[in-house]
Design a protein around this motif. Structure first.
Motif, short mmCIF file in Angstrom:
data_model
loop_
_atom_site.label_atom_id
_atom_site.label_comp_id
_atom_site.label_asym_id
_atom_site.label_seq_id
_atom_site.Cartn_x
_atom_site.Cartn_y
_atom_site.Cartn_z
N GLY A 122 42.07 47.82 42.56
CA GLY A 122 43.43 48.01 43.19
C GLY A 122 44.17 46.84 43.69
N VAL A 123 45.69 46.60 43.30
CA VAL A 123 46.07 45.31 43.42
C VAL A 123 47.54 45.68 44.24
CG1 VAL A 123 47.03 43.34 42.41
CG2 VAL A 123 45.30 44.70 41.31
N GLY A 145 46.78 41.36 47.65
CA GLY A 145 45.48 41.69 47.91
C GLY A 145 44.96 42.48 46.85
N LEU A 146 43.38 42.52 46.92
CA LEU A 146 42.86 43.03 45.89
C LEU A 146 41.60 43.71 46.26
CD1 LEU A 146 41.72 43.30 42.73
CD2 LEU A 146 40.69 41.18 43.07
N SER A 147 41.34 45.26 45.90
CA SER A 147 40.29 46.02 46.53
C SER A 147 39.57 46.47 44.98
CB SER A 147 40.73 46.94 47.24
OG SER A 147 39.64 47.95 47.64
N VAL A 148 38.38 46.28 44.75
CA VAL A 148 37.40 46.50 43.80
C VAL A 148 36.40 47.76 44.17
CG1 VAL A 148 35.99 45.85 42.29
CG2 VAL A 148 37.33 44.39 43.00
N GLY A 149 36.53 48.89 43.33
CA GLY A 149 35.64 50.12 43.35
C GLY A 149 35.52 50.51 42.16
N LEU A 150 35.27 51.91 42.17
CA LEU A 150 35.12 52.44 40.71
C LEU A 150 35.66 53.96 40.60
CD1 LEU A 150 32.68 55.12 41.21
CD2 LEU A 150 31.26 53.06 41.71
N GLY A 151 35.81 54.30 39.47
CA GLY A 151 36.59 55.65 39.13
C GLY A 151 35.58 56.42 38.37
N VAL A 152 35.61 57.62 38.82
CA VAL A 152 34.81 58.72 38.23
C VAL A 152 35.49 59.22 36.89
CG1 VAL A 152 33.34 60.82 38.52
CG2 VAL A 152 33.73 59.22 40.54
N ILE A 159 34.72 44.14 49.47
CA ILE A 159 35.37 43.20 48.56
C ILE A 159 36.66 43.29 48.46
CG2 ILE A 159 33.24 42.56 47.19
CD1 ILE A 159 33.76 44.67 45.55
N VAL A 160 37.65 43.66 49.88
CA VAL A 160 38.74 43.47 49.57
C VAL A 160 39.37 42.21 50.14
CG1 VAL A 160 40.64 44.38 50.84
CG2 VAL A 160 38.92 46.00 50.23
N ILE A 161 40.25 41.50 49.40
CA ILE A 161 40.66 40.16 49.76
C ILE A 161 42.46 40.32 50.14
CG2 ILE A 161 39.27 38.86 48.35
CD1 ILE A 161 41.60 38.46 46.56
N LEU A 185 40.55 30.97 44.44
CA LEU A 185 39.46 30.96 44.90
C LEU A 185 39.03 32.41 45.36
CD1 LEU A 185 39.75 27.61 46.95
CD2 LEU A 185 38.28 28.22 44.63
N LEU A 186 40.10 33.09 45.89
CA LEU A 186 39.84 34.46 46.79
C LEU A 186 39.61 35.41 45.43
CD1 LEU A 186 42.68 34.38 49.37
CD2 LEU A 186 40.14 34.22 49.70
N VAL A 187 40.40 35.22 44.29
CA VAL A 187 40.36 36.24 43.35
C VAL A 187 38.85 36.10 42.59
CG1 VAL A 187 41.19 36.81 41.21
CG2 VAL A 187 42.67 36.49 42.97
N ASN A 188 38.55 34.91 42.33
CA ASN A 188 37.24 34.59 41.59
C ASN A 188 35.92 35.09 42.57
OD1 ASN A 188 38.28 33.50 39.49
ND2 ASN A 188 38.37 31.42 40.43
N LYS A 189 36.12 34.97 43.80
CA LYS A 189 35.31 35.58 44.89
C LYS A 189 34.82 37.11 44.60
CE LYS A 189 33.69 35.44 49.67
NZ LYS A 189 33.29 36.83 49.86
N ALA A 190 36.17 37.68 44.65
CA ALA A 190 35.96 39.12 44.64
C ALA A 190 35.37 39.87 43.34
CB ALA A 190 37.40 39.71 44.97
N ILE A 191 35.92 39.06 42.19
CA ILE A 191 35.62 39.46 41.08
C ILE A 191 34.17 39.03 40.43
CG2 ILE A 191 36.01 39.19 38.75
CD1 ILE A 191 38.03 40.88 39.95
N GLY A 192 33.82 38.15 41.22
CA GLY A 192 32.18 37.52 41.04
C GLY A 192 31.08 38.45 41.85
N GLU A 193 31.82 39.08 42.86
CA GLU A 193 31.07 39.96 43.68
C GLU A 193 31.00 41.47 42.75
OE1 GLU A 193 31.89 40.72 47.64
OE2 GLU A 193 32.24 38.65 48.16
N LEU A 194 32.00 41.63 42.03
CA LEU A 194 32.03 42.85 41.21
C LEU A 194 31.21 42.78 40.06
CD1 LEU A 194 33.06 45.31 39.83
CD2 LEU A 194 34.88 43.72 38.91
#
Length: 256
Positions: free
Chosen positions: A90-91, A102-109, A121-123, A137-146
């Motif tokens: 989500g952006v 901001g960027l929030s990473v999750g999943l969709g069923v 992992i929300v930035i 740097l912030l985006v890379n950190k969030a995507i790296g955690e994904l």
């Protein structure tokens, strides 16, 4: 298979693609305030994904308030596949000083396009003179955690499926969720009905997974909601994950 993002970005505002984002004029910087273009934010996310062998396979964007605010959903894939879920980002961005990029990473069923986000992992970052230096740097950190959590989320889903419940236990879990403000208490009976008689046969088994999806089915925004409604999902689904993880004894996931 693509998730149905129109459920989440429908209603007020204008839906656009990436070309449409590029057509939005970015205000001129003033003092320490330095807005970034909507398309630049998406390009940064896209670049970070590609560096980790991931890619955007489906995306939808909503512009609100004459294009000054943007909310988007990105369906993400990598070399692995899963029949149950896909990762989603989500952006958000704004040119009117109302919200942070901001960027929030999750999943969709996949079967029902229910979305669930992981708040850990929300930035977010303010639009200041150094934003373009900090944003990668912030985006890379969030995507790296994904990338590191891809397998963990699959294990979580399987644990939810393996943890059987009686109807009484499922109802107790939903009452706990209502008390934790995952959803308004006025929706409790409707969600209990959804859990006991699911509209999707894939959730007929009596387990934590079917309870989880009974809730997320009712967390979908209403037809006339704006894109900003989407941003309430991370906090709510994070609370729901905590309740379901605890029921399944998955304290490990709460620490990671």
């Amino acid at each position: 298979m693509s998730l149905n993002f129109n459920l989440y970005v429908g209603g007020k505002g204008v839906s656009v693609d990436r070309t449409g984002l590029g057509n939005v004029e970015t205000p001129v910087a003033s003092g320490r305030w330095q807005p970034i273009s909507h398309s630049s934010l998406i390009d940064e996310i896209d670049s970070s994904l590609k560096s980790l062998n991931m890619r955007i396979v489906h995306d939808v964007y909503k512009l609100d308030n004459d294009g000054s605010r943007m909310f988007g959903l990105l369906q993400i894939a990598n070399c692995k596949s899963d029949n149950d879920f896909s990762f989603v980002a989500g952006v958000r961005n704004a040119h009117d000083k109302t919200i942070k990029a901001g960027l929030s990473v999750g999943l969709g069923v996949m079967v029902c396009s229910n979305l669930q986000f992981r708040g850990e992992i929300v930035i977010g970052t303010k639009h200041t003179i150094n934003i373009m230096e900090r944003l990668p740097l912030l985006v890379n950190k969030a995507i790296g955690e994904l990338s590191t959590k891809w397998d963990d989320e699959g294990k979580r889903v399987q644990n939810y499926k393996d943890h059987g419940l009686t109807v009484s236990e499922g109802n107790d879990l939903l009452i706990n969720a209502a008390r934790s403000q995952v959803f308004p208490r006025t929706q409790l009976l409707d969600i209990m009905d959804e859990w006991q008689t699911p509209r999707h046969p894939e959730f007929k088994d009596r387990n934590v997974w079917s309870v989880f999806n009974a809730v997320t089915e009712h967390l979908k925004p209403r037809a006339q909601s704006t894109g900003s409604t989407l941003w309430a999902l991370p906090e709510r689904t994070e609370r729901l994950h905590a309740i379901c993880d605890s029921k399944c004894g998955l304290e490990l996931f709460q620490k990671n």
